[in-house]
Enzyme design. Structure first.
Site, mmCIF file in Angstrom:
data_model
loop_
_atom_site.group_PDB
_atom_site.id
_atom_site.type_symbol
_atom_site.label_atom_id
_atom_site.label_comp_id
_atom_site.label_asym_id
_atom_site.label_seq_id
_atom_site.Cartn_x
_atom_site.Cartn_y
_atom_site.Cartn_z
ATOM 1 N N GLN A 19 0.846 -1.200 0.000
ATOM 2 C CA GLN A 19 0.000 0.000 0.000
ATOM 3 C C GLN A 19 0.881 1.249 0.000
ATOM 4 O OE1 GLN A 19 -1.529 0.869 3.807
ATOM 5 N NE2 GLN A 19 -3.237 2.115 3.110
ATOM 6 N N SER B 187 1.075 6.600 2.478
ATOM 7 C CA SER B 187 1.697 7.610 3.340
ATOM 8 C C SER B 187 2.918 8.242 2.690
ATOM 9 C CB SER B 187 2.130 6.983 4.666
ATOM 10 O OG SER B 187 1.042 6.361 5.283
ATOM 11 N N GLU C 293 -8.839 -1.398 5.837
ATOM 12 C CA GLU C 293 -7.628 -1.458 6.669
ATOM 13 C C GLU C 293 -7.998 -1.446 8.149
ATOM 14 O OE1 GLU C 293 -4.955 1.917 6.289
ATOM 15 O OE2 GLU C 293 -3.318 0.761 7.146
HETATM 16 C C1 LIG Z 1 3.172 -0.589 11.628
HETATM 17 C C2 LIG Z 1 2.874 0.421 10.555
HETATM 18 C C3 LIG Z 1 2.639 -0.005 9.254
HETATM 19 C C4 LIG Z 1 2.371 0.940 8.262
HETATM 20 N N1 LIG Z 1 2.203 0.497 6.976
HETATM 21 C C5 LIG Z 1 1.926 1.390 6.006
HETATM 22 C C6 LIG Z 1 1.783 0.955 4.657
HETATM 23 O O1 LIG Z 1 1.952 -0.232 4.334
HETATM 24 N N2 LIG Z 1 1.488 1.866 3.713
HETATM 25 C C7 LIG Z 1 1.296 3.190 3.999
HETATM 26 O O2 LIG Z 1 0.989 3.970 3.098
HETATM 27 N N3 LIG Z 1 1.482 3.654 5.277
HETATM 28 C C8 LIG Z 1 1.787 2.781 6.273
HETATM 29 N N4 LIG Z 1 1.974 3.221 7.564
HETATM 30 C C9 LIG Z 1 1.912 4.648 7.834
HETATM 31 C C10 LIG Z 1 0.688 5.080 8.636
HETATM 32 O O3 LIG Z 1 -0.465 5.070 7.836
HETATM 33 C C11 LIG Z 1 0.978 6.494 9.171
HETATM 34 O O4 LIG Z 1 2.100 6.404 10.006
HETATM 35 C C12 LIG Z 1 -0.199 7.042 9.940
HETATM 36 O O5 LIG Z 1 -1.252 7.351 9.064
HETATM 37 C C13 LIG Z 1 0.203 8.330 10.727
HETATM 38 O O6 LIG Z 1 0.781 9.248 9.865
HETATM 39 P P1 LIG Z 1 2.188 9.931 10.201
HETATM 40 O O7 LIG Z 1 3.145 8.857 10.579
HETATM 41 O O8 LIG Z 1 2.526 10.820 9.040
HETATM 42 O O9 LIG Z 1 1.931 10.818 11.491
HETATM 43 P P2 LIG Z 1 1.196 12.256 11.545
HETATM 44 O O10 LIG Z 1 -0.076 12.192 10.783
HETATM 45 O O11 LIG Z 1 2.179 13.311 11.131
HETATM 46 O O12 LIG Z 1 0.895 12.379 13.061
HETATM 47 C C14 LIG Z 1 1.846 12.843 14.034
HETATM 48 C C15 LIG Z 1 1.130 13.036 15.362
HETATM 49 O O13 LIG Z 1 0.117 14.056 15.235
HETATM 50 C C16 LIG Z 1 -1.135 13.552 15.642
HETATM 51 N N5 LIG Z 1 -2.195 14.130 14.790
HETATM 52 C C17 LIG Z 1 -2.201 14.220 13.437
HETATM 53 N N6 LIG Z 1 -3.348 14.779 13.013
HETATM 54 C C18 LIG Z 1 -4.108 15.028 14.118
HETATM 55 C C19 LIG Z 1 -5.394 15.570 14.320
HETATM 56 N N7 LIG Z 1 -6.129 15.983 13.300
HETATM 57 N N8 LIG Z 1 -5.853 15.686 15.594
HETATM 58 C C20 LIG Z 1 -5.086 15.280 16.661
HETATM 59 N N9 LIG Z 1 -3.842 14.735 16.514
HETATM 60 C C21 LIG Z 1 -3.364 14.622 15.268
HETATM 61 C C22 LIG Z 1 -1.051 12.051 15.422
HETATM 62 O O14 LIG Z 1 -1.983 11.357 16.232
HETATM 63 C C23 LIG Z 1 0.392 11.765 15.815
HETATM 64 O O15 LIG Z 1 0.506 11.646 17.206
HETATM 65 C C24 LIG Z 1 2.295 2.316 8.573
HETATM 66 C C25 LIG Z 1 2.549 2.755 9.879
HETATM 67 C C26 LIG Z 1 2.862 1.827 10.850
HETATM 68 C C27 LIG Z 1 3.163 2.332 12.215
#
Ligand SMILES: Cc1cc2nc3c(=O)[nH]c(=O)nc-3n(C[C@H](O)[C@H](O)[C@H](O)COP(=O)(O)OP(=O)(O)OC[C@H]3O[C@@H](n4cnc5c(N)ncnc54)[C@H](O)[C@@H]3O)c2cc1C
Length: 413
Positions: free
Chosen positions: A133, A136, A251
């Site tokens: 997928q 991100s 998902e």
């Molecule tokens: C084990 C694992 C597997 C994954 N596998 C995939 C994959 O196969 N493909 C893929 O595309 N992605 C994958 N991901 C990525 C995952 O989808 C993202 O990490 C997730 O959506 C969070 O985005 P970010 O890491 O950019 O954090 P951010 O969105 O930048 O968040 C950072 C912090 O801000 C907080 N925050 C953000 N927005 C808000 C809001 N509106 N209100 C309050 N708090 C907020 C969050 O809760 C977090 O604490 C994976 C992640 C993990 C951990």
């Protein structure tokens, strides 16, 4: 709530169990494999996973709810859950098809043309092709619609540039589902399109990321003038967000609904019984007992919430917000139990890998749980969903909702 199988469900369970008993070995208490997709990196794991999927497909035990014409069983959601519960009791290879089967397949079935379904679904069912997928990006996770990778149409192809991150299993995938920006001149959700990309195409570079627990399940994926034929587009140009929502709903359901075959609370009780605190079994210590009682209450609450989902499925209804609740409570609980297990192990709890007591079970829970708290919606995002959709509280302020993406600060791709 109804805890029992109906006669039809009991018959299905018996048939599934009988097949599994003939074709797989039961899991034993020494089995420390975590049953996670990332273990596909271990030597021999991919071949074993493909062979197991092929065997199950030949016997009709995969894709229980998918139409028979594409290789599925044409069964019900509750049958799918029952199969998952039974299979979890047996030793099976890492679930390297989890993203393909849990998210990509359902999206193709919902939005693909007949030709697209015929091209991709059967090889997904039989385990010949692995999927990942590509959603991100470094600056788009929770706010996925803010992504910046682009695709520009040239003849019958799209030229893709940009970077994805946290792409689980990209290093061994054949295909990926990809959301990119195709129009920066409209608000962020309206300018996205959804593609299926051949991961072996020129212009795609996959770089592994090593995690805190030394696993290398994630990758960065770089696109430099990579080409995707227009026939690989799922849904209309600019309709990518709607297609992506299907993937995201699947998902969350697949993460929140996971059953697993273990009993972490029971294991923690055993550990507390076996360690000594001040010359007495740990289980006699008041502070240990209080902590265990707290874990027990939460574990049972989760189990009963899970039964509520199963009851809804059994009655042919769509489950409510339990999937979000299960992950919001279950993932932190796993992290807290991991930390407590390590504490009970005393100084040895600080060891890692195979040198740690119990093969590093508690260390693994402690290190893997933060990832679970992020994947498929962070704790905060799940709270927002529960607040807005369940408690009907006022929605978050979204200032960029109606602004052309190119005019959002930092929005230029
Ligand atoms: C084990 C694992 C597997 C994954 N596998 C995939 C994959 O196969 N493909 C893929 O595309 N992605 C994958 N991901 C990525 C995952 O989808 C993202 O990490 C997730 O959506 C969070 O985005 P970010 O890491 O950019 O954090 P951010 O969105 O930048 O968040 C950072 C912090 O801000 C907080 N925050 C953000 N927005 C808000 C809001 N509106 N209100 C309050 N708090 C907020 C969050 O809760 C977090 O604490 C994976 C992640 C993990 C951990």
């Amino acid at each position: 709530m109804d805890f029992n199988d109906t006669p039809e469900e009991a018959a299905f369970r018996a048939e599934a169990r009988a097949w599994l008993e003939r074709n797989a070995e039961p899991r034993d208490s020494e089995d420390r494999s975590e049953g996670v997709l990332q273990e596909g990196d271990k030597p021999g794991a991919l071949a074993a996973a493909k062979a197991w999927q092929k065997k199950k497909a030949a016997a009709g035990w995969v894709c229980i709810t998918w139409p028979k014409e594409y290789g599925g069983r044409g069964g019900t959601p509750i049958q799918s859950v029952i199969w998952g519960q039974e299979e979890a009791r047996f030793k099976t290879p890492p679930p390297v098809f989890a993203i393909g089967l849990g998210m990509c397949g359902p999206t193709i079935l919902a939005h693909g043309t007949d030709a697209q379904k015929k091209r991709w679904i059967p090889k997904l069912v039989t385990g010949e092709e692995i999927w990942c997928q590509l959603f991100s990006e470094p600056s788009a996770g929770s706010d996925l619609a803010g992504l910046r990778s682009t695709a520009v149409k040239k003849g019958d192809e799209w030229i893709v540039n940009g970077q994805k991150i946290w792409t689980t299993g990209a290093q061994f995938s054949d295909w990926g589902i990809l959301v990119v920006r195709t129009d920066p001149n409209v608000p962020k959700h309206a300018g996205l399109s959804y593609f299926v990309v051949d991961m072996h195409s020129p212009g795609i570079e996959v770089r592994k990321i090593t995690q805190i627990n030394r696993s290398t399940g994630f990758n960065e994926v770089f696109f430099t003038d990579a080409r995707i034929p227009d026939e690989n587009r799922l849904g209309a140009v600019g309709d990518g967000w709607r297609v992506a929502l299907t993937t995201l709903m699947n998902e969350r359901a697949s993460i929140g609904g996971g059953g697993g075959g273990g009993d972490p609370f029971g294991d923690l009780m055993e550990l507390a019984r076996s360690v000594e605190i001040d010359g007495r079994p740990g289980l006699e210590d008041a502070a240990v007992r209080q902590q265990l009682a707290d874990f027990y209450v939460k574990s049972r609450g989760l189990a009963y919430t899970g039964y509520r989902t199963l009851t809804a499925l059994s009655r042919g209804q769509t489950p409510g917000p339990e999937a979000s609740l299960g992950k919001l409570v279950g993932a932190p609980l796993m992290q807290q139990m991991g930390a407590f297990g390590m504490e009970l192990e005393g100084l040895a709890g600080g060891l890692g890998g195979r040198t740690a007591p119990d093969g590093g079970t508690w260390q693994n829970h402690f290190l893997a749980a933060p990832g679970l708290r992020i994947a498929g919606g962070t704790d905060e995002i799940l709270r927002n969903i529960i607040a807005e959709r369940v408690l009907r509280l006022p929605p978050e302020v979204r200032v960029d909702k109606d602004v052309a993406f190119r005019d959002v600060p930092g929005g230029r791709a």
